[in-house]
Design a protein around this motif. Sequence first.
Motif: not given
Length: 162
Positions: A57-63, A95-98, A100-106
């Motif tokens: 999927l795409l990250a967009r604003k909030y993955p 990071p996403t427009p909101a 979000c970075t890869t570091g805060i995703l599980p």
Amino acid sequence: FPGTGIAFAIANGPGDVTITHNTVAKYNTANLDGKGLDLQAGSPSTSAKLVFQTNILLARKYPLFGSIGGCSSTALATYTPGFQWTHNAIAGPWPTPAGCTTGILPGWSAENAFPASESVLGYENYASGIYRLTSASPFKAAGSDGKDLGVDYVEYVAVHGL
């Protein structure tokens, strides 16, 4: 149809939800809004044993997003205790427009990937909407079941043709 921009939403506590072998691609490029997985409060507010595996999927604003925890593993732990989040590719930009970075995703391990853009995924023919992965794709045979991430095209073609 622009829709809500939400690929998957879970609310009101269903148990044992499995989301696997999905490819979410080609949003309206002018619109960066949207959520990959929207975890919504309800009664009950938790969904035990969510399995989210082998998806693209795409990250967009909030993955992923939860009103508690925002875009983080805190949201998953709050709304989906006992979750499994592995073997997914979530394409940026990061990071996403909101924010979000890869570091805060599980699961920022070898079991999940966070490519910088959708072009890295290795689709057969993006312009024509053929999202089968090429043999050169880094996500070929990378699923939790040894199959490609995203749509299982072998099964899809067997059922629907191509």
